[in-house]
Enzyme design. Structure first.
Site, short mmCIF file in Angstrom:
data_model
loop_
_atom_site.label_atom_id
_atom_site.label_comp_id
_atom_site.label_asym_id
_atom_site.label_seq_id
_atom_site.Cartn_x
_atom_site.Cartn_y
_atom_site.Cartn_z
N ASP A 40 41.69 73.19 90.43
CA ASP A 40 41.95 72.77 89.05
C ASP A 40 41.83 73.94 88.07
O ASP A 40 41.25 74.98 88.38
CB ASP A 40 40.93 71.68 88.68
N ASP A 98 47.29 63.87 84.18
CA ASP A 98 46.07 63.06 84.05
C ASP A 98 46.40 61.67 83.53
O ASP A 98 45.52 60.81 83.47
CB ASP A 98 45.07 63.74 83.11
C1 GLA Z 1 41.15 67.50 85.38
C2 GLA Z 1 41.96 66.86 86.48
C3 GLA Z 1 41.39 65.51 86.81
C4 GLA Z 1 39.96 65.65 87.23
C5 GLA Z 1 39.18 66.34 86.13
C6 GLA Z 1 37.77 66.67 86.58
O1 GLA Z 1 41.32 66.86 84.18
O2 GLA Z 1 43.30 66.77 86.13
O3 GLA Z 1 42.14 64.90 87.83
O4 GLA Z 1 39.90 66.40 88.41
O5 GLA Z 1 39.79 67.56 85.74
O6 GLA Z 1 37.05 67.32 85.61
#
Ligand code: GLA
Length: 732
Positions: free
Chosen positions: A481, A551
């Protein structure tokens, strides 16, 4: 003997061709390279496309020439330097020792190579069978600045796409500074283009926008240090009449994950210039004597068969010749991710029943998201501390991983390796690892900071930490990420006259880390993520065959995001999960079936607490899992076609066809119902008109011609956000 690239000595014309496309350019007066044509295959060029020279006011001419009709300012060109009287956007700017930014590159030489060389430090398209690609390298030189420019063009057998990149070599005995170095320039004779771009935001990535190209410069770009949610590094140029299945479409993207600029200029005489590459925003690159600079690779696909034709070419090359490694051709496991189920509020005990349910429902992998490391109970700390939180896993994480494996599930783990928190052991030990401008307080975002991964010692530290966890715990999958964009861009590891290199070096540093980890641990499946789909690009695809799309898991929002993402990205490359309703991002409630149908159109999974499902929902999950397993090869490796746009209609539609055209999955979606609804006919594409197809649900048999020409009525429904899926198989 070259099969796909020829040089006509007499006309001085290069012709790159395969059975689908031709790309032609010519060495013109003054040894300038002028663009002739890119489009459908031409058997042979007979010289008719000579540029119509004219004396145009205020468009200057070549030095020493009395010919007022020949101007670099109007000529269609291949790669235009700065300062020589072409007033359109340049492709390259080099500041020299004497302060001048003018260069005049002249054609010098060419060579044709079988295959295509790898690009130093950068991912690129690659060759599996030496015969499938040929590369033309054209060398240009500037004898005053002592610079050499290599334009590389690769053409692939059977693919309607050209790969381009540029290398600049400094033969002067003093350093020069690159201030711009584009990957590609593509000029077009006058025509009324429309531009498709993919702007967006966090949780609303890649919204398809189509606008007529007006006069001036239009730049679709990121200045955020990464590809960004806000503007993808993909654009398409189309005719106003181009549809999904008809008309010219040029699709351009970069194999790159940093600041990009996709510039389009419509000039004073309605010609169009595209210049695409690293954004020159805050970019300078010091090139020492005999050093070279390699730009990222750009791809430009052409289709006479509309956007679907263009996407098909791009999806295939992305899936087959950018994505790499063992997982490239393997079916991706159906996963359940604990993020939206527990956020960071979990421990082993809380997670175990989710794993048990996952096993019961046929799910194939459990992914442990953010919050397992350091002392991370909220998002204010611990980034950089890639060791297990003993509070959450008193017996160590291996104990839990073993349990997951014993249930027959794979195990996946979340990381955010490019980041650091103030509240971390890493910061305590190495405060200088944080990217910051000396004397200034760095700007937080999500209360986190960027690691200066331009420095090798920082990369070594993180790679060692990440690899240790992965090796010691038998991890099968990594979600990589990145949850903020760059600011305070400065490296303590670089001299003041190299600080303009930090943005690009950050990306090179990332690629170096990824190259090492994916080479050292080749069995692991990597999923890219950047706060959802903030880094969906071909650069990441080379390391991560799949990426989290957004997200936002709301099914209707996802229709739009996935529809637009598919313009250039393969469906196997983006992931989609069924989550709870009301949706946590939008508050909207969409049926389980529709949430399933949308998510099953990509690489599939769940993002909810399985233990909270009703018995009926559990049955639905079982059914969806079984259904997805049946259609997975088709969705992940078939041909994808968009049928109906959620941007312009009250619905959405798309379909998948197997390469042999024997199996077909169709999804149609209806958005809002009405007191007096209008019926909609869905016509399929890409089938064999001679074949008979059986609808596996009703056993009705239809001709391929019938399904494509007459189509099927979508059901009339009295409900918002519904879906109808069909699965057809050809009969012998
Ligand atoms: C990002 C990702 C989510 C999750 C969060 C965790 O927003 O896109 O899917 O993994 O981080 O902090």
């Amino acid at each position: 003997m070259s099969k796909m690239i020829t040089f006509d000595e007499e006309q001085r014309v290069f012709h790159l061709h395969n059975d689908k496309i031709s790309y032609l350019f010519q060495i013109e007066k003054g040894d300038l390279l002028s663009h002739l044509y890119y489009g459908q295959r031409i058997q042979a060029y007979h010289g008719q496309r000579q540029y119509p020279y004219a004396d145009r006011g205020f468009s200057g001419n070549l030095p020493g020439s009395l010919d007022r009709t020949y101007s670099p300012d109007s000529l269609l060109q291949e790669y235009t330097p700065n300062g020589i009287g072409d007033y359109r956007i340049p492709a390259v700017i080099v500041r020299q020792e004497n302060g001048s930014r003018a260069t005049r590159f002249k054609y010098s030489d060419y060579r044709i190579e079988a295959g295509k060389p790898a690009l130093k430090g950068l991912p690129s398209t690659y060759v599996e069978d030496g015969d499938e690609v040929e590369t033309l390298v054209v060398t240009l030189t500037d004898d005053v600045a002592h610079l050499e420019l290599e334009l590389r063009y690769s053409i692939f057998m059977g693919r309607a796409v050209i790969a381009r990149s540029t290398r600049i070599i400094n033969h002067a005995d003093t350093p020069v500074y690159l201030e711009k170095a584009a990957s590609l320039q593509l000029d077009f004779a006058p025509r009324d283009f429309e531009v498709i771009s993919l702007p967006g935001a966090h949780a609303r990535e890649r919204q398809m926008e189509r606008t007529p190209l007006s006069r001036g410069v239009h730049s679709y770009e990121s200045r955020r240090g990464t590809t960004s949610h806000q503007m993808s590094n993909f654009i398409a140029l189309v005719d106003p009449t181009t549809t999904e299945n008809m008309g010219d479409a040029y699709g351009i993207s970069l194999i790159y994950s940093g600041n990009h600029a996709m510039q389009v200029e419509r000039d004073q005489i309605q010609q169009t210039r595209v210049v695409a590459g690293i954004n020159d925003y805050n970019f300078t690159w010091k090139l020492n004597p005999e050093d070279d600079f390699q730009t990222p690779e750009a791809l430009v696909a052409y289709s006479p068969n509309g956007l679907n034709g263009m996407s098909n070419t791009l999806q295939h090359i992305a899936r087959e010749r950018i994505a790499r490694g063992k997982w490239r051709d393997l079916e991706r496991p159906i996963l359940v991710n604990n993020w939206e189920a527990t956020f960071m509020n979990f421990n082993e005990e809380r997670l175990t029943p989710i794993v048990d349910d996952a096993k019961k429902l046929g799910i194939e992998m459990f992914v442990l998201d953010d919050g397992w490391f350091g002392h991370r109970d909220d998002d204010n700390g611990s980034l950089g501390d890639w060791f297990v939180d003993q509070k959450k896993f008193p017996h160590g994480i291996k104990h839990f991983v073993d349990y997951v494996h014993a249930q027959g599930l794979k195990f996946g783990l979340w990381f955010e390796p490019e980041m650091i928190s103030f509240d971390s052991k890493l910061y305590e030990d190495h405060p200088d690892y944080l990217m910051q401008v000396p004397g200034r307080q760095p700007s937080p975002s999500r209360n986190q900071y960027i690691l200066d991964i331009t420095r090798p010692e920082v990369r070594d530290n993180i790679v060692a930490q990440v690899e240790k966890i992965l090796r010691e715990n038998d991890v099968d999958y990594v979600k990589w990420d990145m949850n903020r964009h760059l600011a305070d861009v400065y490296s303590l590891g670089l001299a003041p006259d190299q600080e303009g290199e930090v943005y690009h070096r950050f990306v090179l540093g990332l690629y170096d880390m990824l190259e090492r980890i994916t080479t050292d641990l080749p069995d692991i499946l990597f999923e890219g993520c950047s706060g959802g789909g903030g880094r969906i690009d071909y650069g990441m695809l080379a390391y991560m065959p799949q990426s989290w799309t957004s997200d936002c898991t709301d099914a209707y929002e996802r229709e739009k995001i996935q529809y637009a993402t598919s313009l250039f990205y393969p469906n196997s490359g983006f992931t989609a999960h069924v989550s709870v309703i009301p949706n946590q991002q939008t508050g909207r409630s969409v049926s389980f079936a529709t949430r399933g149908a949308v998510a099953m159109s990509a690489t599939f999974g769940y993002e909810l607490d399985l233990t909270k499902l009703t018995a009926e929902e559990q049955e639905q999950v079982k059914q969806q899992v079984a259904e997805y397993k049946a259609i997975r090869p088709l969705v992940q490796f078939g041909d994808f076609y968009r049928l109906r746009s959620p941007y312009t209609t009250n619905g959405c539609g798309w379909m998948f066809v197997s390469p042999d055209k024997r199996e077909v999955v169709v999804d149609t979606f209806h958005t809002q119902s009405s007191g007096q609804p209008c019926a909609h006919v869905t016509k399929l594409v890409g089938l064999d008109p001679q074949k008979q197809y059986e609808d596996l649900a009703t056993h009705t048999v239809y001709g391929g011609d019938e399904l494509m020409r007459m189509g099927l009525y979508d059901p009339l429904v009295h409900e918002d956000y519904t879906a109808k899926a069909y699965h057809f198989k050809a009969r012998d």
